[in-house]
Write a protein that holds these residues in place. Structure first.
Motif: not given
Lengths: 437, 306
Positions: A2-13, A15-17, A23-27, A234-237
């Motif tokens: 659960k802890q890994i998932f919480l860290v993953l979620k923070r890293e992911y969100l 960045r994605v937000k 811009v990078a994804t579309l360009l 995993l989050g950045v990945g």
């Protein structure tokens, strides 16, 4: 977990937000093809404009024989010195000097007193082009002098195009296309290369940020250092994976639309178009050909393998980037550790150019087995067909490889994140690695 | 049997490569006390705290929390404010606290309630949507404190808590700490600035060069290190005292006001000295000299050397 998932979620969100992600994804899918096509366009068209050349032909065989439309040829007369002076005066690109040639003498086939004079070195490609053109003219002249008429000469020539077939284990042969395999191999290999670099350094940056903002000790009082590292990797990945999926979706949509506009596809047939309307124009024929060829390379195998090697390569290198980030206090200090990580990646991408030309050489096979180079190199080999056992061995080795680097990185990371202001070198890393916690 | 001690460390040792960071250290921390873990920089305090927080593991010895051996679930009942502390600069205050609360095992709804409560209490509620980099240093320190206490830890560990906190925040946080103690929390202060926690602590352990050199209640320690000296302020001259008292030092304060330090014998009633002084001079002040924790520390270290 659960802890890994919480860290993953923070890293992911986080960045994605960010807007920069969108811009990078579309360009990038727009910029990259544009860049590549731009380079190819410039490369094939050369500078685009027609260059003027002077030709001093003392042999008399070449009048009106040059048909290359990248150059305009002006035949001059006089001595070589005068001709060179004339080139400089007229400001043209260069001078081709063909001296008196004795083609009646059949004892020699070597003509090495032909010269090209220009202000700058024309480069091997231009040199080869003129050599080819001159050789062709001379060969034609010599053939005619040997008494054969033009018809006989033409019938004596042979033009060969090799069709390549791959047979599967069941022995069924399928026509394949080396050019397409070449392209597919290169693009997939390059994608992995690019992702390791972009997302690897993002992991490093993220670890370093936690260290320099001094939040890391707060976090590791709630989460095991290994969980934090894995959550981060995993989050950045996942961010990279999301980006990839968006690109694939974009690409599939664009090509589907493209095929629909350009030529026939299943949908158009189904929409009740008359057979006459289906008559294939040139481009349509090419589209169909590409569609057929796509059927000859193992698409499913390549896509699944690509996802596997993408994830494997990312974990293998991502963990190492995390370890480097944890060991240092600033990006500058990281330089000394970056080279050994980047070296195998760079070796892979250089090797990829050779691998796609000779996908079954010893070098290609070995590099597609070693976990540090296999993701990129194997992607280059796959479209040409790789024996299943090699693929399996390579994948198992890669799994072992990333488990190994994650283990090593974890041991350095857990110490490194709590160390400030320590002068770190390879010896310190070794001490940390062997240290008990 | 209910445990009276929230934490017991038994014979804990820890080495880093060639360096011994902790050498057979045992401490006992009673519930609901304020415990001072004192010692100079590099003595091993942070190592011990990291072992309690399960960031690193002891080579030898054991840690008991409420009588149970240390286990992963214990991190939920501990709140830790490390000496090296910070926040994610680019993250919003509310999101950041939510993340840290969830890492400590709070549910989302519970965390939300507590974040609101604490932000309200410290007057930061309108900052919840701001990024940490937009906050002043003092505000960021308060957020850090909230992150440490919002899961209502039974054991609160503060490593050098007042370094970096401005005086206003330091006082605010002292008050909050007393309030938490009233509600049942136990607090460990770890610091090398012994005078900063002297008046706060009930119990004390001193660590020097990776070994525990002293522990006990602050009162007992101070009593056992009393040197039976008195400080006297007087006007005019001080006549010669009887042989059981010796004047160690006299200084002139101003004009004819002076100050003297007088040594008495162990077990003597201070009234004996005072009644003699009255006959010899005009007494303006009379006070027993009680050694500070810092003085005691220096005394022990000096004794250890000789």
């Amino acid at each position: 977990m659960k802890q890994i998932f919480l860290v993953l979620k923070r890293e992911y969100l986080t960045r994605v937000k960010k807007k920069s992600f969108l811009v990078a994804t579309l360009l990038i899918p727009l910029i990259f093809p544009a860049l590549i096509f731009g380079i190819i366009y410039l490369g094939t068209r050369e500078s685009g404009d027609i260059k003027e050349l002077h030709v001093l032909d003392e042999s008399g065989y070449f009048t009106d024989k040059f048909t290359d439309d990248s150059y305009s040829y002006e035949f001059v007369e006089g001595t070589l010195d005068e001709a060179i002076a004339g080139v400089q005066e007229a400001g043209v690109y260069g001078l081709l000097h063909i001296p008196e040639l004795n083609l009646a003498d059949t004892s020699t086939t070597r003509y090495d007193n032909i010269g090209f004079y220009s202000e700058t070195n024309p480069g091997p490609q231009v040199q080869g082009r003129f050599e080819g053109a001159i050789r062709k003219v001379l060969e034609d002249v010599k053939l005619q002098q040997s008494g054969l008429n033009a018809q006989v000469i033409e019938s004596l020539k042979a033009r060969v195009s090799l069709n390549t077939f791959n047979f599967s284990d069941s022995g069924e042969a399928k026509e394949s296309d080396s050019g397409l395999s070449f392209g597919v191999g290169y693009v997939f290999g390059f994608l992995i290369y690019m992702f390791i670099f972009i997302y690897g350094s993002q992991i490093m940056q993220s670890v370093l940020d936690e260290k320099t903002s001094r939040i890391v000790e707060v976090i590791v009082s709630s989460v095991r250092p290994f969980q934090l590292m894995m959550g981060k990797v995993l989050g950045v990945g996942s961010v990279g994976f999301t980006q990839l999926l968006i690109w694939i979706t974009l690409m599939v949509t664009l090509t589907t639309v493209g095929f629909n506009v350009l030529g026939p596809s299943g949908e158009m047939m189904a929409s009740g178009m008359s057979p006459e309307a289906m008559e294939l124009s040139g481009t349509e024929a090419q589209v169909v050909e590409v569609q057929n060829m796509l059927g000859t390379i193992p698409v499913a195998k390549i896509v699944i393998s690509f996802l596997f090697y993408f994830i494997g390569a990312y974990l293998l290198y991502g963990a190492l980037y995390a370890a480097v980030g944890s060991a240092v206090d600033s990006l500058q200090d990281a330089q000394q550790f970056m080279l050994p990580i980047m070296l195998p990646i760079i070796v892979s991408i250089i090797a990829l150019m050779f691998v796609i030309q000779d996908p079954h050489s010893n070098m290609a096979v070995w590099l597609s087995m070693i976990p540090f180079t296999s993701p990129i190199v194997m992607m280059g080999r796959l479209p040409f067909g790789v024996p299943t056992w090699q693929l399996i061995v390579s994948m198992i080795l890669l799994i072992g490889g990333f488990i190994g680097t994650i283990w090593i990185a974890g041991r350095i990371y857990r110490i490194g994140i709590l160390m400030y202001g320590v002068k770190v070198n390879w010896k310190t890393l070794k001490v940390w690695f062997t240290m008990k916690v | 049997m209910t445990n009276v001690n929230i934490l017991e460390a038994n014979h804990v040792s820890k080495s880093y490569a060639a360096h011994k960071a902790l050498d057979d250290v045992s401490i006992t921390i009673p519930k609901q006390s304020i415990f001072g873990l004192l010692g100079p920089n590099g003595a091993g305090k942070t190592t011990l705290i990291r072992i309690i927080n399960q960031i690193i593991m002891a080579d030898q010895g054991e840690i008991l929390i409420n009588g149970e051996k240390l286990k992963p679930e214990h991190i939920r009942i501990i709140g830790y404010l490390p000496e090296e502390r910070g926040l994610y600069k680019k993250m919003k205050v509310g999101e950041q606290l939510m993340y840290l609360a969830q890492l400590k095992g709070l549910s989302k709804s519970e965390a939300k309630k507590r974040i609101k409560h604490w932000l309200d209490k410290l007057g930061l509620y309108e900052w919840a949507g701001k990024k940490v980099e937009d906050l002043s240093k003092g505000m960021a320190q308060k957020i850090q404190f909230i992150a440490t206490v919002m899961h209502e830890p039974d054991l609160l560990i503060l490593d050098e808590p007042f370094s970096g906190f401005d005086p206003v925040n330091a006082n605010l946080i002292k008050d909050e700490i007393f309030e938490l103690r009233e509600k049942g929390s136990t607090v460990i202060f770890s610091t090398h600035r012994m005078e900063s926690v002297e008046q706060l602590c009930d119990d004390i352990a001193m660590i020097n060069k990776s070994q525990k050199i002293l522990d006990g209640t602050k009162k007992d320690i101070k009593n056992s290190y009393k040197s039976h000296k008195y400080q006297v302020d007087y006007k005019g001259a001080l006549g010669p005292l009887s042989s059981q008292f010796s004047v160690l030092d006299t200084t002139t304060v101003e004009d004819d006001y002076s100050q003297a330090v007088i040594q008495t014998q162990k077990g003597q009633n201070p009234n004996e000295l005072l009644s003699e002084l009255i006959t010899k001079t005009e007494v303006h002040g009379f006070m027993e000299i009680i050694p500070s924790i810092n003085d005691i520390f220096i005394t022990i270290v000096e004794e250890g050397k000789s």
